[in-house]
Design an enzyme around this catalytic site. Structure first.
Site, PDB file in Angstrom:
ATOM      1  N   ASP A 146       0.833  -1.189   0.000  1.00 33.41           N
ATOM      2  CA  ASP A 146       0.000   0.000   0.000  1.00 33.41           C
ATOM      3  C   ASP A 146       0.879   1.254   0.000  1.00 33.41           C
ATOM      4  O   ASP A 146       1.726   1.412  -0.884  1.00 33.41           O
ATOM      5  CB  ASP A 146      -0.955  -0.065   1.210  1.00 33.41           C
ATOM      6  CG  ASP A 146      -2.051   0.973   1.176  1.00 33.41           C
ATOM      7  OD1 ASP A 146      -3.075   0.734   0.511  1.00 33.41           O
ATOM      8  OD2 ASP A 146      -1.873   2.035   1.805  1.00 33.41           O
ATOM      9  N   HIS A 318      -7.239  -6.891   0.431  1.00 33.84           N
ATOM     10  CA  HIS A 318      -6.105  -5.985   0.275  1.00 33.84           C
ATOM     11  C   HIS A 318      -4.954  -6.268   1.222  1.00 33.84           C
ATOM     12  O   HIS A 318      -3.785  -6.054   0.886  1.00 33.84           O
ATOM     13  CB  HIS A 318      -6.612  -4.554   0.502  1.00 33.84           C
ATOM     14  CG  HIS A 318      -5.564  -3.505   0.484  1.00 33.84           C
ATOM     15  ND1 HIS A 318      -4.789  -3.218  -0.623  1.00 33.84           N
ATOM     16  CD2 HIS A 318      -5.155  -2.631   1.456  1.00 33.84           C
ATOM     17  CE1 HIS A 318      -3.965  -2.228  -0.349  1.00 33.84           C
ATOM     18  NE2 HIS A 318      -4.158  -1.858   0.902  1.00 33.84           N
TER      19      HIS A 318
END
Length: 338
Positions: A146, A318
């Site tokens: 991320d 994610h």
């Protein structure tokens, strides 16, 4: 091996079997005092606050003192605790370093400045290079998830000689995202546009609902409904640890500065380097349940930015290090060994 690393390893304690499988190297620092963690997520690792030229970075490290070094960088809304299920296994073969990015967790939150440079990925990358040099490593492998992946990308461009290998988890390049904004992207990634608004507007909104914002971010990025309870891949104690630092006003402001930088000075840096390639071998792993898989040819976006890139989709949400830690650890290990 650099002289500093030889000195670093000379002062390390010998490894011995421990309950977790490995007793990690412990090094006393003459410059900083070790920090006591509120909960021992990384039993046997050393914790240190390392001063860089622009911030003070919380650093947790340990592992196989004869192994090659690997740096792990987290994303929003977490801290280095993201790696709690991955780092102990990696540490059997590698010397593992984890940090809180500047502005996150227990790292310092310097003023952003008028151009937000202090939260540019260039500044974040510089922190990490200085942390690794402090620990005696001129070269290292890097895994970024991320926001950590965005700092890792910039590090690969600004400090190409420092990286041996790079792993990027569940993102596509920032510059590409901003050049092709669609209704779907703006809807899904609403926070990219909320958090860049002038202060104190987004800071006030997030601060007033910090726990709810944190929980919802973990849920929807992880592939759950916002009405669901916290999934079993994040325990109540881990959530409380994330919340402890996330809810602090200076953290929220710093996170907003991170996004403001991404929408301004980072784009200027990326535009200047649009033809510059990542030269070290690159592994890209991404979420099958996430929006990037649906919206982009993720691997191709990175092949366009790298000399050599490989990768695959993973059947999860994610947060790959928390949701598929065993599989992720195996993929990282295999890549770093080849």
């Amino acid at each position: 091996m650099s002289p500093k690393r030889r000195e670093f390893l000379k002062n390390s304690m010998a490894l011995a079997p421990a309950a977790a499988g490995v007793l990690f190297a412990h090094v006393a620092s003459a410059e900083t005092e070790p920090e006591t963690q509120r909960e021992e997520f990384f039993n046997g690792f050393k914790t240190e606050q390392i001063k860089t030229s622009g911030a003070t970075i919380k650093t947790v490290y340990g592992g196989n003192r004869n192994g090659s070094p690997v740096l792990l960088l987290h994303g929003i809304p977490e801290t280095h605790v993201l790696w709690r299920k991955v780092a102990p296994a990696l540490a059997q073969d590698f010397f593992v370093v984890m940090t809180d990015l500047r502005g996150y967790g227990d790292s310092s939150k310097p003023p952003g400045g008028g151009d937000h440079f202090a939260y540019s990925k260039r500044a974040m990358a510089q922190d990490q290079v200085e942390v690794m040099k402090h620990l005696g490593f001129e070269k290292f492998a890097l895994v970024g998830h991320d926001r950590g992946g965005r700092a890792a990308h910039r590090l690969a461009l600004d400090h190409s000689l420092a990286l041996t290998k790079l792993v990027i988890l569940d993102i596509v390049p920032t510059y590409l995202l901003y050049q092709h904004i669609t209704q779907e992207f703006a809807t899904i990634f609403y926070h990219w546009f909320l958090l860049i608004q002038p202060p104190p507007f987004p800071e006030t909104m997030v601060q007033n609902s910090a726990e709810y914002f944190l929980k919802c971010t973990l849920l929807w990025l992880g592939g759950s409904k916002l009405t669901d309870p916290l999934p079993d891949w994040i325990s109540p104690s881990v959530f409380q640890e994330y919340l402890r630092t996330f809810r602090q006003p200076d953290t929220i402001h710093a996170i907003c500065e991170d996004y403001r930088a991404a929408a301004s000075i980072d784009l200027a840096h990326d535009k200047a380097d649009v033809d510059k390639k990542i030269h070290c071998p690159l592994l890209v792993l991404w979420s099958e349940k996430g929006p990037f898989h649906r919206m982009y040819d993720v691997l191709q976006t990175w092949r366009d930015r790298a000399v050599q890139a490989q990768g695959k989709v993973m059947p999860t949400g994610h947060f790959l290090p928390e949701q598929m830690p065993e599989e992720l650890t195996q993929d990282i290990t295999t890549f770093l060994r080849t």
